[in-house]
Design a protein around this motif. Structure first.
Motif, mmCIF file in Angstrom:
data_model
loop_
_atom_site.group_PDB
_atom_site.id
_atom_site.type_symbol
_atom_site.label_atom_id
_atom_site.label_comp_id
_atom_site.label_asym_id
_atom_site.label_seq_id
_atom_site.Cartn_x
_atom_site.Cartn_y
_atom_site.Cartn_z
ATOM 1 N N UNK A 152 -33.583 -7.504 -15.238
ATOM 2 C CA UNK A 152 -32.791 -8.713 -15.419
ATOM 3 C C UNK A 152 -32.270 -9.266 -14.106
ATOM 4 N N UNK A 153 -32.271 -10.593 -14.016
ATOM 5 C CA UNK A 153 -31.565 -11.319 -12.963
ATOM 6 C C UNK A 153 -30.700 -12.358 -13.660
ATOM 7 N N UNK A 154 -29.538 -12.648 -13.086
ATOM 8 C CA UNK A 154 -28.657 -13.581 -13.777
ATOM 9 C C UNK A 154 -27.534 -14.121 -12.925
ATOM 10 N N UNK A 155 -26.756 -15.011 -13.534
ATOM 11 C CA UNK A 155 -25.595 -15.625 -12.910
ATOM 12 C C UNK A 155 -24.409 -15.534 -13.859
ATOM 13 N N UNK A 156 -23.198 -15.378 -13.295
ATOM 14 C CA UNK A 156 -21.971 -15.303 -14.084
ATOM 15 C C UNK A 156 -20.896 -16.198 -13.456
ATOM 16 N N UNK A 157 -19.977 -16.633 -14.291
ATOM 17 C CA UNK A 157 -18.749 -17.284 -13.834
ATOM 18 C C UNK A 157 -17.592 -16.402 -14.287
ATOM 19 N N UNK A 158 -16.653 -16.151 -13.388
ATOM 20 C CA UNK A 158 -15.546 -15.260 -13.722
ATOM 21 C C UNK A 158 -14.192 -15.904 -13.504
ATOM 22 N N UNK A 159 -13.245 -15.491 -14.342
ATOM 23 C CA UNK A 159 -11.868 -15.987 -14.233
ATOM 24 C C UNK A 159 -10.915 -14.842 -14.535
ATOM 25 N N UNK A 160 -9.874 -14.713 -13.712
ATOM 26 C CA UNK A 160 -8.867 -13.664 -13.903
ATOM 27 C C UNK A 160 -7.479 -14.261 -13.783
ATOM 28 N N UNK A 161 -6.578 -13.749 -14.584
ATOM 29 C CA UNK A 161 -5.160 -14.094 -14.474
ATOM 30 C C UNK A 161 -4.376 -12.794 -14.434
ATOM 31 N N UNK A 162 -3.430 -12.723 -13.531
ATOM 32 C CA UNK A 162 -2.678 -11.486 -13.364
ATOM 33 C C UNK A 162 -1.245 -11.783 -12.963
ATOM 34 N N UNK A 163 -0.393 -10.797 -13.194
ATOM 35 C CA UNK A 163 0.987 -10.851 -12.739
ATOM 36 C C UNK A 163 1.191 -9.700 -11.770
ATOM 37 N N UNK A 164 1.675 -10.012 -10.577
ATOM 38 C CA UNK A 164 1.879 -8.939 -9.606
ATOM 39 C C UNK A 164 3.146 -9.199 -8.805
ATOM 40 N N UNK A 165 3.621 -8.150 -8.165
ATOM 41 C CA UNK A 165 4.834 -8.245 -7.364
ATOM 42 C C UNK A 165 5.073 -6.955 -6.612
ATOM 43 N N UNK A 166 6.009 -6.999 -5.703
ATOM 44 C CA UNK A 166 6.385 -5.813 -4.919
ATOM 45 C C UNK A 166 7.881 -5.590 -5.108
ATOM 46 N N UNK A 167 8.234 -4.571 -5.859
ATOM 47 C CA UNK A 167 9.647 -4.323 -6.159
ATOM 48 C C UNK A 167 10.407 -3.745 -4.977
ATOM 49 N N UNK A 168 9.657 -3.238 -3.990
ATOM 50 C CA UNK A 168 10.325 -2.665 -2.820
ATOM 51 C C UNK A 168 9.426 -2.791 -1.604
ATOM 52 N N UNK A 169 9.963 -3.413 -0.554
ATOM 53 C CA UNK A 169 9.265 -3.513 0.729
ATOM 54 C C UNK A 169 10.245 -3.059 1.815
ATOM 55 N N UNK A 170 9.865 -2.088 2.611
ATOM 56 C CA UNK A 170 10.739 -1.559 3.662
ATOM 57 C C UNK A 170 10.024 -1.625 5.001
ATOM 58 N N UNK A 171 10.686 -2.224 5.984
ATOM 59 C CA UNK A 171 10.185 -2.257 7.359
ATOM 60 C C UNK A 171 11.131 -1.394 8.193
ATOM 61 N N UNK A 172 10.608 -0.311 8.712
ATOM 62 C CA UNK A 172 11.431 0.649 9.448
ATOM 63 C C UNK A 172 11.573 0.214 10.915
ATOM 64 N N UNK A 173 12.809 0.143 11.375
ATOM 65 C CA UNK A 173 13.117 -0.263 12.745
ATOM 66 C C UNK A 173 14.281 0.596 13.245
ATOM 67 N N UNK A 174 13.978 1.467 14.210
ATOM 68 C CA UNK A 174 14.980 2.414 14.697
ATOM 69 C C UNK A 174 16.105 1.773 15.484
ATOM 70 N N UNK A 175 15.832 0.654 16.146
ATOM 71 C CA UNK A 175 16.858 0.046 16.990
ATOM 72 C C UNK A 175 17.767 -0.901 16.204
#
Length: 248
Positions: free
Chosen positions: A139-162
């Motif tokens: 088989x050879x073929x073609x497709x069309x795709x669609x996605x819907x999603x919910x995403x997020x980052x509940x915690x982001x930490x940037x470490x800086x000693x100074x």
């Protein structure tokens, strides 16, 4: 003198067949006639192999390759079901519906994503070998795709000693993605009406909305969110509900 007469006669006898050859026909006709005389049969054009009468119907399947994703990425869980139905003797409508969930938490980053996706397209069978009981396909073929999603980052930490550590978060929000894919693969009947197929998918992103705030770790059904192109693989086990098989 006799010697010269003998030589001249010999040359005339030697050249006589060539002189007497019929040049009234075009060169191509003479060559064709020569081949026919040598082979004893007229030349024939190579006949086109007719497409065999294979089973037709509607197939319901599940992509078992999705069950192995946690072995390579233990932060992901995915599932996909598919449908395939004959549009003609050698053409198929193909569709799939699936879901994908990602959740990981490391020292500096916590990310969650949940989404669903759907694809639809057409496959064409190029395997035209006539063999009794053979219902396999290339088989050879073609497709069309669609996605819907919910995403997020509940915690982001940037470490800086100074200056001290910086913490932030991105609340969950919805984004969508569109893509097209080219596919090639094999499909084989392993038991009566039970099929196994594997396909390679080359996917190209068309559009992805709302990614400016946060790039998705993965897009359901498409793959790595930051890529414009992804390579995918599917391995489907399916059962075909037969219909339209007039010669069986």
């Amino acid at each position: 003198m006799l010697r010269y007469i003998f030589i001249n006669l010999s040359l005339i006898l030697f050249l006589l067949p060539a002189i007497s050859q019929d040049y009234s026909q075009p060169r191509s006709d003479r060559e064709r006639q020569k081949l026919q005389d040598e082979e004893g049969t007229p030349l024939k054009k190579k006949e086109k192999i007719p497409y065999p009468d294979k089973k037709r119907g509607t197939e319901l399947g599940i992509d078992i390759s999705r069950f192995f994703i946690p072995l390579f990425d233990d932060d992901r869980i995915a599932i996909e079901a598919s449908i395939r139905s004959n549009l003609g003797k050698r053409t198929f409508f193909v569709g799939s519906l699936g879901s994908d969930r990602v959740a990981f938490d490391d020292k500096s980053y916590t990310y969650e994503s949940t989404g669903i996706y759907a694809t639809a397209g057409v496959d064409y069978d190029i395997f035209a070998v006539a063999e009794e009981g053979n219902n396999d396909n290339i088989l050879v073929g073609l497709r069309y795709g669609y996605a819907i999603q919910e995403h997020g980052a509940s915690s982001i930490t940037i470490y800086e000693g100074y200056w001290g550590d910086f913490t932030s978060s991105i609340s969950p929000y919805t984004l969508s993605t569109h893509w097209v894919e080219a596919v090639v693969g094999l499909r084989s009947e392993v038991l009566n009406n039970f099929y196994m197929s594997w396909m390679i998918h080359i996917k190209g992103k068309i559009n992805s909305s709302n990614t400016e705030l946060l790039e998705p770790y993965t897009v359901p059904g498409f793959g790595t969110g930051s890529n414009s192109f992804n390579l995918g693989f599917s391995y489907v086990l399916a059962y075909q509900i037969p219909w339209g098989n007039t010669k069986r």
